[in-house]
Scaffold this active site. Structure first.
Site, PDB file in Angstrom:
ATOM      1  N   ASP A   1      40.682  42.985  40.011  1.00 44.77           N
ATOM      2  CA  ASP A   1      41.306  41.664  40.158  1.00 44.77           C
ATOM      3  C   ASP A   1      41.643  41.090  38.778  1.00 44.77           C
ATOM      4  O   ASP A   1      41.136  41.559  37.759  1.00 44.77           O
ATOM      5  CB  ASP A   1      40.375  40.701  40.917  1.00 44.77           C
ATOM      6  CG  ASP A   1      39.100  40.414  40.159  1.00 44.77           C
ATOM      7  OD1 ASP A   1      38.483  41.367  39.649  1.00 44.77           O
ATOM      8  OD2 ASP A   1      38.730  39.236  40.033  1.00 44.77           O
TER       9      ASP A   1
ATOM     10  N   ASP B   1      42.871  42.009  30.512  1.00 43.51           N
ATOM     11  CA  ASP B   1      41.676  41.655  31.291  1.00 43.51           C
ATOM     12  C   ASP B   1      41.963  41.822  32.771  1.00 43.51           C
ATOM     13  O   ASP B   1      42.403  40.883  33.433  1.00 43.51           O
ATOM     14  CB  ASP B   1      41.274  40.217  30.953  1.00 43.51           C
ATOM     15  CG  ASP B   1      39.955  39.811  31.586  1.00 43.51           C
ATOM     16  OD1 ASP B   1      39.291  40.668  32.192  1.00 43.51           O
ATOM     17  OD2 ASP B   1      39.601  38.632  31.481  1.00 43.51           O
TER      18      ASP B   1
ATOM     19  N   GLU C   1      35.753  39.883  40.251  1.00 41.16           N
ATOM     20  CA  GLU C   1      35.053  39.594  38.987  1.00 41.16           C
ATOM     21  C   GLU C   1      35.453  38.242  38.431  1.00 41.16           C
ATOM     22  O   GLU C   1      34.645  37.555  37.806  1.00 41.16           O
ATOM     23  CB  GLU C   1      35.345  40.701  37.971  1.00 41.16           C
ATOM     24  CG  GLU C   1      34.401  40.716  36.765  1.00 41.16           C
ATOM     25  CD  GLU C   1      34.844  39.859  35.593  1.00 41.16           C
ATOM     26  OE1 GLU C   1      34.062  39.668  34.668  1.00 41.16           O
ATOM     27  OE2 GLU C   1      35.998  39.344  35.610  1.00 41.16           O
ATOM     28  N   GLU C   2      36.703  37.856  38.645  1.00 41.64           N
ATOM     29  CA  GLU C   2      37.185  36.583  38.100  1.00 41.64           C
ATOM     30  C   GLU C   2      36.824  35.399  38.995  1.00 41.64           C
ATOM     31  O   GLU C   2      37.235  34.272  38.732  1.00 41.64           O
ATOM     32  CB  GLU C   2      38.708  36.634  37.905  1.00 41.64           C
ATOM     33  CG  GLU C   2      39.179  37.723  36.949  1.00 41.64           C
ATOM     34  CD  GLU C   2      38.837  37.443  35.488  1.00 41.64           C
ATOM     35  OE1 GLU C   2      38.179  36.416  35.223  1.00 41.64           O
ATOM     36  OE2 GLU C   2      39.214  38.264  34.645  1.00 41.64           O
TER      37      GLU C   2
ATOM     38  N   GLU D   1      35.835  45.887  29.692  1.00 37.43           N
ATOM     39  CA  GLU D   1      36.398  44.591  29.320  1.00 37.43           C
ATOM     40  C   GLU D   1      36.992  44.730  27.918  1.00 37.43           C
ATOM     41  O   GLU D   1      36.533  45.557  27.126  1.00 37.43           O
ATOM     42  CB  GLU D   1      35.312  43.502  29.297  1.00 37.43           C
ATOM     43  CG  GLU D   1      34.764  43.103  30.656  1.00 37.43           C
ATOM     44  CD  GLU D   1      35.706  42.193  31.444  1.00 37.43           C
ATOM     45  OE1 GLU D   1      36.754  41.813  30.895  1.00 37.43           O
ATOM     46  OE2 GLU D   1      35.383  41.872  32.600  1.00 37.43           O
TER      47      GLU D   1
ATOM     48  N   HIS E   1      43.563  36.100  29.982  1.00 39.26           N
ATOM     49  CA  HIS E   1      43.857  34.891  30.766  1.00 39.26           C
ATOM     50  C   HIS E   1      45.058  34.125  30.196  1.00 39.26           C
ATOM     51  O   HIS E   1      45.248  32.966  30.535  1.00 39.26           O
ATOM     52  CB  HIS E   1      42.644  33.949  30.856  1.00 39.26           C
ATOM     53  CG  HIS E   1      41.450  34.564  31.501  1.00 39.26           C
ATOM     54  ND1 HIS E   1      40.388  33.821  31.973  1.00 39.26           N
ATOM     55  CD2 HIS E   1      41.123  35.850  31.776  1.00 39.26           C
ATOM     56  CE1 HIS E   1      39.477  34.623  32.486  1.00 39.26           C
ATOM     57  NE2 HIS E   1      39.897  35.859  32.370  1.00 39.26           N
TER      58      HIS E   1
END
Lengths: 54, 357
Positions: free
Chosen positions: B74, B96, B123-124, B147, B324
């Site tokens: 995700d 990411d 995960e987010e 990551e 992000h």
């Protein structure tokens, strides 16, 4: 065995250690393996561990 | 799939681009999961899913595996058009963390049966993929989390976190004479100041408290009778998120408001000389790269998985400061180098396991 440059206690360098490897001593000091005339030694790691993000 | 070494950056970038074309914010990972499994099978791997929807791939689905390469499928919401230009891949999740996941998939294809790669869901958001592993057990005792760490950083620590929801109420009043009235918003703002005094942040080694939401009834000439505040607390290694959450709840109660804590995640810090970080160090050194141990301001699935495995660290390609953002990008060279680091770290772990067992 070599001595921790910060606390003076002995630190074991693994037999297979590579120059540049980082070892954390029991005292919390992060030490870097360096080679000096073919002999592995330790010096205090100088670097900022803080990083942004996930 | 085009021919060439399975670790070739161009091929890893192809995989990444396929993953990026499937928009996959938390809860909508279906398309990216399908692409992951299709691509894994093209690379000669077996692929499967678990009950949470997370995807797995390995040369053998039976295990046991020495090493699990665990990324996430995700991304944060927000579409960024996927494209490749000048050997650089752009798109939401390029950094990411579909970039690291693509490198992991190719490393697993080169490694053989001892490695399993996982693309966890959520995960987010609520880390539901990792939480299922916490309940069921990790696929291997050694874990590398995928990551972005800049391709030379080895993440040995992450801050913990918890979410705090606060509701303040009051009797209200006319906004022309606020000194005579009772504003829930003023109570909430005073409480936020108090919490920020307690958790000032300023560096990742200090606890921080960020206001992420504030809601009141919108009437221009009435003192609000209700204010709701959302806060995101981050706790450095060496402290307890649960204890900090309890303390902040006490502060909320002292203020006369009501607090509710959710999603408590404890900080994590591992030794750089423990097996997985050491294997990553040696992999980087063997490629002429000076390893850089890092402790992250954020939180990842490593926080949840660390207590259930023998050794763990996070590593991946990509500039973490692009995470992000609409500017996420990673180069083919970075993707290939990371795939080689994963593979060499696995071989290092296998060497050590062989010499000790």
């Amino acid at each position: 065995m070599v001595k921790c440059p910060v606390c003076g206690l002995e630190v074991r360098i693994p037999e297979d250690a590579m120059p540049g490897e980082l070892i954390e001593h029991d005292c919390g000091t992060l030490l870097e393996v360096v080679e000096d005339n073919g002999v592995l030694q330790l010096r205090v790691f100088e670097g900022d561990m803080e990083d942004w993000g996930e | 799939m085009a021919s060439g070494s399975v670790l070739e950056g161009r091929l890893v970038a192809e995989t990444l681009l396929l993953l990026l074309r499937e928009y996959s914010p938390p809860g909508r990972e279906e398309g990216a999961a399908r692409v992951f499994m299709e691509r894994a099978r093209e690379l000669g791997l077996e692929a499967w899913r678990d009950e949470a929807g997370s995807v797995y791939a390995s040369a053998s689905s039976r295990g046991p595996w020495l090493l699990a390469l665990i990324g996430h499928i995700d991304t944060v919401p927000g579409w960024v058009e996927p494209r490749v230009s000048g050997g650089v891949v752009y798109g939401r999740g390029a950094v990411d963390a579909k970039g690291p996941l693509a490198s992991m998939l190719h490393a697993a294809a080169a490694a053989g049966e001892g490695v399993v790669v996982a693309g966890l869901v959520g995960e987010e958001d609520d880390s539901r993929g990792a939480r299922l592993l916490v309940d069921r057990g990790a696929p291997a005792r050694m874990v590398i989390i995928g990551e972005p760490t800049g391709g030379d950083g080895i993440a040995i620590g992450y801050r913990g976190s918890y979410k705090l929801r606060v509701v303040c109420t009051s009797s209200g009043g006319h906004s022309s004479a606020p000194w005579m009235g009772d504003s829930a918003l003023d109570k909430a703002l005073s409480l936020v100041d108090r919490l920020r005094e307690e958790y000032p942040g300023g560096s990742l080694w200090r606890s921080s408290m960020a206001v992420t939401g504030l809601c009141t009834p919108m009437t221009r000439n009435v003192l609000p009778t209700r204010a709701e505040v959302w806060l995101d607390a981050r706790i450095p290694p060496g402290y307890s998120s649960a204890e900090m959450a309890s303390k902040s709840l006490s502060i909320v109660e002292e203020s006369g408001c009501i607090g509710e804590v959710a999603d408590v995640v404890e900080p994590v810090r591992v030794s750089p000389s423990s097996p997985v970080p050491r294997s990553l160090q040696r992999a980087l050194l063997s490629m002429g790269v000076r390893p850089r141990p890092v402790v992250k301001a954020g939180t990842s699935d490593m926080n949840l998985l660390a207590p259930i495995v023998d050794s763990i660290a996070a590593f991946g390609p990509g500039d973490p400061s692009l995470s992000h953002t609409p500017h996420e990008r990673v180069s083919e060279d970075e993707l290939e180098a990371a795939a080689r680091v994963y593979l060499r770290a696995y071989r290092e772990l296998r060497r050590v396991a062989g010499s000790s067992g």
